[in-house]
Each structure stands twice: as C-alpha cells, then as structure tokens.
Design an enzyme around this catalytic site. Structure first.
Site, PDB file in Angstrom:
ATOM      1  N   LYS A 190      -0.260  13.942  -2.849  1.00 31.17           N
ATOM      2  CA  LYS A 190      -0.296  14.749  -4.066  1.00 31.17           C
ATOM      3  C   LYS A 190      -1.009  16.036  -3.675  1.00 31.17           C
ATOM      4  CE  LYS A 190      -2.432  16.096  -7.262  1.00 31.17           C
ATOM      5  NZ  LYS A 190      -2.718  17.536  -7.451  1.00 31.17           N
ATOM      6  N   GLU A 265     -13.923  13.695   1.103  1.00 32.67           N
ATOM      7  CA  GLU A 265     -14.478  14.903   1.734  1.00 32.67           C
ATOM      8  C   GLU A 265     -14.714  15.893   0.612  1.00 32.67           C
ATOM      9  OE1 GLU A 265     -15.604  17.773   2.762  1.00 32.67           O
ATOM     10  OE2 GLU A 265     -13.707  18.532   3.560  1.00 32.67           O
ATOM     11  N   CYS A 299     -15.100  24.284   2.829  1.00 28.99           N
ATOM     12  CA  CYS A 299     -16.129  23.306   2.500  1.00 28.99           C
ATOM     13  C   CYS A 299     -17.333  23.382   3.435  1.00 28.99           C
ATOM     14  CB  CYS A 299     -15.534  21.907   2.531  1.00 28.99           C
ATOM     15  SG  CYS A 299     -14.627  21.548   4.036  1.00 28.99           S
ATOM     16  N   GLU A 399     -22.502  24.603  -4.455  1.00 26.75           N
ATOM     17  CA  GLU A 399     -21.370  25.146  -3.702  1.00 26.75           C
ATOM     18  C   GLU A 399     -20.690  26.233  -4.535  1.00 26.75           C
ATOM     19  OE1 GLU A 399     -17.892  22.567  -2.879  1.00 26.75           O
ATOM     20  OE2 GLU A 399     -18.057  23.340  -0.842  1.00 26.75           O
TER      21      GLU A 399
HETATM   22  P1  NAI Z   1     -10.556  19.502  -7.619  1.00 22.93           P
HETATM   23  O1  NAI Z   1     -11.448  18.504  -7.011  1.00 22.93           O
HETATM   24  O2  NAI Z   1     -10.298  19.443  -9.105  1.00 22.93           O
HETATM   25  O3  NAI Z   1      -9.108  19.481  -6.914  1.00 22.93           O
HETATM   26  C1  NAI Z   1      -8.799  18.876  -5.697  1.00 22.93           C
HETATM   27  C2  NAI Z   1      -7.585  17.970  -5.846  1.00 22.93           C
HETATM   28  O4  NAI Z   1      -7.904  16.924  -6.752  1.00 22.93           O
HETATM   29  C3  NAI Z   1      -6.338  18.649  -6.426  1.00 22.93           C
HETATM   30  O5  NAI Z   1      -5.185  18.121  -5.794  1.00 22.93           O
HETATM   31  C4  NAI Z   1      -6.370  18.205  -7.882  1.00 22.93           C
HETATM   32  O6  NAI Z   1      -5.092  18.200  -8.493  1.00 22.93           O
HETATM   33  C5  NAI Z   1      -6.905  16.803  -7.746  1.00 22.93           C
HETATM   34  N1  NAI Z   1      -7.509  16.263  -8.971  1.00 22.93           N
HETATM   35  C6  NAI Z   1      -8.178  16.929  -9.956  1.00 22.93           C
HETATM   36  N2  NAI Z   1      -8.565  16.079 -10.922  1.00 22.93           N
HETATM   37  C7  NAI Z   1      -8.142  14.846 -10.563  1.00 22.93           C
HETATM   38  C8  NAI Z   1      -8.236  13.543 -11.155  1.00 22.93           C
HETATM   39  N3  NAI Z   1      -8.834  13.359 -12.313  1.00 22.93           N
HETATM   40  N4  NAI Z   1      -7.705  12.500 -10.481  1.00 22.93           N
HETATM   41  C9  NAI Z   1      -7.086  12.674  -9.298  1.00 22.93           C
HETATM   42  N5  NAI Z   1      -6.941  13.870  -8.706  1.00 22.93           N
HETATM   43  C10 NAI Z   1      -7.475  14.949  -9.318  1.00 22.93           C
HETATM   44  O7  NAI Z   1     -11.132  20.922  -7.261  1.00 22.93           O
HETATM   45  P2  NAI Z   1     -10.929  22.333  -8.021  1.00 22.93           P
HETATM   46  O8  NAI Z   1     -11.203  22.185  -9.489  1.00 22.93           O
HETATM   47  O9  NAI Z   1      -9.610  22.868  -7.660  1.00 22.93           O
HETATM   48  O10 NAI Z   1     -12.096  23.192  -7.360  1.00 22.93           O
HETATM   49  C11 NAI Z   1     -13.419  23.124  -7.899  1.00 22.93           C
HETATM   50  C12 NAI Z   1     -14.445  23.135  -6.816  1.00 22.93           C
HETATM   51  O11 NAI Z   1     -14.322  21.984  -5.987  1.00 22.93           O
HETATM   52  C13 NAI Z   1     -14.372  24.290  -5.834  1.00 22.93           C
HETATM   53  O12 NAI Z   1     -14.910  25.455  -6.341  1.00 22.93           O
HETATM   54  C14 NAI Z   1     -15.144  23.725  -4.678  1.00 22.93           C
HETATM   55  O13 NAI Z   1     -16.514  23.857  -4.889  1.00 22.93           O
HETATM   56  C15 NAI Z   1     -14.747  22.270  -4.677  1.00 22.93           C
HETATM   57  N6  NAI Z   1     -13.647  22.028  -3.729  1.00 22.93           N
HETATM   58  C16 NAI Z   1     -13.949  21.576  -2.486  1.00 22.93           C
HETATM   59  C17 NAI Z   1     -12.954  21.445  -1.550  1.00 22.93           C
HETATM   60  C18 NAI Z   1     -13.265  20.980  -0.183  1.00 22.93           C
HETATM   61  O14 NAI Z   1     -12.669  21.449   0.766  1.00 22.93           O
HETATM   62  N7  NAI Z   1     -14.138  20.012  -0.036  1.00 22.93           N
HETATM   63  C19 NAI Z   1     -11.572  21.803  -1.839  1.00 22.93           C
HETATM   64  C20 NAI Z   1     -11.338  22.207  -3.190  1.00 22.93           C
HETATM   65  C21 NAI Z   1     -12.359  22.324  -4.081  1.00 22.93           C
END
Ligand code: NAI
Ligand code: MG
Length: 497
Positions: A190, A265, A299, A399
């Site tokens: 996904k 992660e 990250c 972050e």
């Molecule tokens: P997010 O954690 O919401 O999104 C990441 C993935 O999770 C996407 O594919 C999203 O569709 C999915 N997702 C979201 N809600 C979900 C749920 N309830 N169940 C299953 N999957 C779900 O991150 P977002 O909102 O795009 O970014 C917010 C913050 O998260 C960023 O500003 C950053 O601080 C952090 N982040 C960290 C990353 C990393 O590389 N560790 C990557 C992306 C975001």
C-alpha cells in the site's frame, strides 16, 4: 513550460490510462467501487495523475491473490535459484527503464533528478544483493545434539504486507520487498497516497520480468481505509510499516491482535556532534546537504547540530551561508538542489513547527519560510531554516521533517552525548572529529540504530538500518538479518534408537 510537457515518452505512456489502475494478480484493475484519487506534482501543485483508489475490498482481492501465488507451483514451487533469476531480471529492467522511473519519482515526490537517480539505483542494488544472499543461504541446518537426528529448516511465511511513506517511495519499496521476495514470500504494497506511481511502474517491470501473477500486488489508497484494512487483514503473515509513530502504533496494535510480526520504521531526530578539530566550513556544507536532502523529508537526517563552543562562531556563519546558497527549484530542472515539500499539508506542518519553535523561545539564525519559485508559482516551496536555543525547545525535540536544523553549542564530550540521548527517538546520529578514538567512543555512546562517523546518511549495502525507542522496532532493513526476518524456522526431530 509545465513539467507535464517535459514527460519522457515512456512516462507519458504509463500515465495515459485515466485512472492509472492498481495491480492485483498480475492484472491492471480498477477499484472495486470504481473510486479514484489524485496525485500531484508538488513542484507545480498540479495534477499528475488520477489513480484507482483501493479500499478494503481491493485489499481482500490483493491478499487472496498473494495467498494463491504463495501456494502455487509457479512461485511457491520455484527453486531458490529460479527465484533469484527473477529478482535479477527485475533489477535488469529497473536499470534499463531507470530514466522513466527516475522522472516519475521526481515528479510525484518533487525530488531533484540526481536524488531520484540514487533511489532507483538503490532498488536494483537491493534486488541483486538479496537475490545473491538467497542463493548462498542454507535452508536446512543440522543441529548437533545427542540421541536425536535434528535439523532446522527455513521457510517463507506467506503473504508479507507493506505500508510505505511518500518520502522515498521507490527506494523503500525496493528495500522492503527485496528481502521478502528473495526469501520466497509474496507481497502486497500500500504506497502512500501522495506518491503511488513508482510502485505501480515497478509492477509493470515485474510483469515483464516474468514474476507470476499475485507475487507482487500494489493497492494505492488512503491510510485509514486501504492501509488499515491491510494491517488488520488475517491473511497476512508479516507486516512492515514506515511512517509516523502515531500510525506505527495503530499498525502494531492491529498486527498484535492477529499476532502478526511487524517491523516499524518511524522517523527520528538525528543529531550531528561536531568537535572543534574539524573545518567548520566543510562540516557546515555537509550538514546543509544532509538537512536539505529530499527537502529535509528524511527520517534519519541530521536535524540537531551540536557544535563544540570553540567552533561555534565560525560554524554558524558558514552554515547560514551554505543554507542560503541551496538552489531551490522544480525537481526536473538541472540546477535544482532542493525541490518542494511533498504537499501543502507538509509545508504547513513545517512552517507551523518553525512558528511554535520561535514562540517557545528559539532564535532564528536563518529564517525559513515559504518561497515562490519563478515559473512554478503554485509549488510547495520552502527555504531552509536554522534555529538555536534551549535543548528542550519543541523544534529540538520533535521531528519537523523539513529543511530545518536546530544548532546547540556544547562544552565537552560528555555533555554532547547527554544532549544527543535526551531525545525520544533513536534512529541515526553522526559524530564529526579527526580523533578516531573519540569518534568511536561517541559513536558507541549515542543511543540509536546507527552511528555515523564524519558523514551522515550513509547506506552501504548489508549494513543494518533500523531504530530503537520511538524510531521503531522489529529489526530494520538493509542487512542479512532482514532476509532472515522473512523466513520462519521449523525444527525437524527424530529419536535415534
Ligand atoms: P503517515 O504515517 O500518516 O503515512 C505513512 C503511511 O501510512 C502512508 O502510506 C499512509 O497512507 C499510511 N497510513 C496512514 N494512516 C494509516 C492507518 N490508520 N492505518 C494504516 N496505514 C495508515 O505519515 P504522514 O501523515 O504522511 O506524515 C506525518 C509525519 O510522519 C511526517 O511529517 C514525518 O514526521 C513522519 N513520517 C516519517 C517517515 C519516515 O520515513 N519514517 C515517512 C513519512 C512520514
Ligand atoms: Mg505526488
């Protein structure tokens, strides 16, 4: 000229179907309910493609296809070497079609071409690395024990599920699925709703490489629908997630309810400790490159710059100068060093952090803010920021995920290590000094999954990468251990008369 007019023929062809469909059981298919969503080019804030929007029913179809493929002769019955051949064929095609993958990734995420190039190159590298590891692994190990003939076999789990973020869509797809596939699992991905395209193009290449239907499935869609359905699915046997800690906890809970092992992660708040035996200009330049890489949406990037007091007065002007010199522009333009933020939401999130940091008492050594780039007035651009102040400021603790660093002066080694470890995250930090004894001492004392010496964001193949504390759990990616995470052990025992 809009980026849409600069498309390579192969990218234009890939984007022609409206919507771009999802990939299940070896077929391009619409969503069960016919739904679609839009993905933008953040450099212009413009529509890049409409994409089929997967929901629970589509996740059901994808998991069923992956289960069927796992049980099939075509994949489940394949010898390890034949599987490895397929992985190498896919790597060959990733290389042969790299221009298209790179452009598509650059457009969907907003990253400069050389950075997308690194990501795509890394996918091929990982596919080959795990293919070779699979070939050289023993799948049945005798166990030396009295009075029994005993051995342990290693077998794949079944369907492995992946929920991926938008900052490194193709690179993280490659890092995550390569070990799972090499071990013989089937996969359902996904991708993030902001950046679903490169994983779909990878499916086209996998089909051409000869992967049997159902081995690789990609269901684009939103987190709370498609993502939640995938994480809670009882048909999956392993789960890996990269993204925010809040969502990571939800996914771990879903997997916990079904006792599905999970890898998380979840980001970080990486520190760089700069000792006063270093050239301030050189380190300032390197740290600027680190915090502006992928517009700071990394990250493990260096966001807390801990600078030894004697170096401070030289380091700060060098750093602000280096940050001001970063060329901001559209990802497809050759001169661009830093592209836009991935979305308006992420831009607002970063600006909000900068505002809160200042209200919380931080001083802006370099004021970051929104910026308009010529010919791209609707892109989500932002300039780098450098703050300083107390170590407990919100911008020094949380972050930000943008091109913003927080500089703090320190006195001695012990103080530096204490500052680094005063943080809920534990992903990656770096230490900068010519004294390698001190470098290794500090590297060992910093609590995180990775410690880098005189560099930041270092990823040689085979070196484990994964965090502790709020940065994640479950063993990380990138190493031989990751491959074995996708194999379960089974003991076979017979008493000797
Ligand atoms: P997010 O954690 O919401 O999104 C990441 C993935 O999770 C996407 O594919 C999203 O569709 C999915 N997702 C979201 N809600 C979900 C749920 N309830 N169940 C299953 N999957 C779900 O991150 P977002 O909102 O795009 O970014 C917010 C913050 O998260 C960023 O500003 C950053 O601080 C952090 N982040 C960290 C990353 C990393 O590389 N560790 C990557 C992306 C975001
Ligand atoms: Mg996009």
């Amino acid at each position: 000229m809009a980026a849409r007019d600069k498309l390579l023929p192969e990218v234009a062809e890939f984007l022609k179907p409206d919507p771009v469909q999802m990939f299940i059981d070896g077929q391009w298919t619409p969503a069960d309910d016919g739904g679609t969503f839009e993905t933008l080019d953040p450099g212009d804030g413009a529509l890049l493609a409409r994409v089929a929007e997967g929901k629970a029913a589509d996740i059901d179809r994808a998991v069923a296809a992956a289960q069927k493929a796992f049980a099939s002769e075509a994949w489940g019955g394949l010898a390890v070497k034949d599987r490895a051949v397929l992985l190498h064929r896919l790597a060959d095609l990733v290389e042969a079609h790299s221009d298209a993958l790179i452009q598509l990734e650059s457009l969907d995420v907003g990253k400069p071409i050389p950075q997308a190039d690194f990501d795509v190159t890394n996918v091929a590298l990982m596919l080959r690395w795990y293919a070779d590891l699979a070939v050289h692994t023993r799948y049945s190990e005798p166990i030396a024990t009295p009075n029994f003939e005993a051995r342990q076999i290693r077998v794949p789990y079944g369907v492995a599920a992946f929920i991926l973020p938008w900052n490194f869509p193709i690179l993280l797809a490659g890092w995550n699925i390569s070990p799972a596939l090499a071990a013989g699992n089937t996969v359902v991905i996904k991708p993030a709703e902001n950046t679903p395209l490169s994983a779909l193009l990878l499916c086209a290449l996998a089909k051409e490489a000869g992967f049997p239907p159902g081995v690789i499935n990609v269901v684009p869609g939103f987190g709370d629908t498609a993502g939640a359905a995938l994480a809670a699915h009882t048909g999956i046997k392993r789960m890996a997630f990269t993204g925010s800690p809040a969502v990571g906890k939800l996914i771990a809970s879903s997997c916990g309810a079904n006792l599905v092992p999970v890898k998380l992660e979840l980001g970080g708040k990486g520190a760089a400790v700069v000792f006063d035996d270093m050239d301030p200009k050189v380190v300032a330049q390197k740290l600027t490159e680190s915090v502006t890489l992928n517009t700071g949406q990394v990250c493990c990037t260096a966001t807390r710059w801990l600078v030894q007091k004697k170096l401070w007065d030289k380091f700060v002007p060098a750093a602000t100068q280096a940050m001001k010199s970063v060329k901001i522009g559209h990802g497809l333009e050759a001169t661009t060093q830093m592209g836009p933020m991935v979305s308006q939401t992420q831009r607002e999130r970063v600006l909000d952090y900068l505002e809160r940091g200042r209200k919380d008492g931080a001083e802006a050594l370099l004021e970051g803010g929104p910026v308009t780039v010529a010919d791209h007035p609707d892109g989500f651009y932002i300039t780098p920021a450098l703050l300083t102040g107390a170590p407990d400021n919100v911008c020094a603790q949380e972050e930000i995920f943008g091109p913003a660093a927080y500089a703090i002066p320190f006195g001695d080694e012990a103080e530096a290590v204490a500052l680094v470890n005063d943080c809920p995250y534990g992903l990656a930090n770096s230490v900068w000094t010519a004294d390698l004894g001190r470098a290794n001492r500090v590297a060992e004392a910093m609590v995180a999954g990775s410690s880098w010496i005189n560099g930041h964001n270092l990823f040689p193949p085979g070196v484990p990468f994964g965090g502790c504390n709020l940065s994640g759990l479950g063993g990380g990616v990138g190493s031989a251990a990751t491959f074995f995470d996708y194999l379960r052990n089974q003991s076979i025992v017979r008493p000797l008369e």
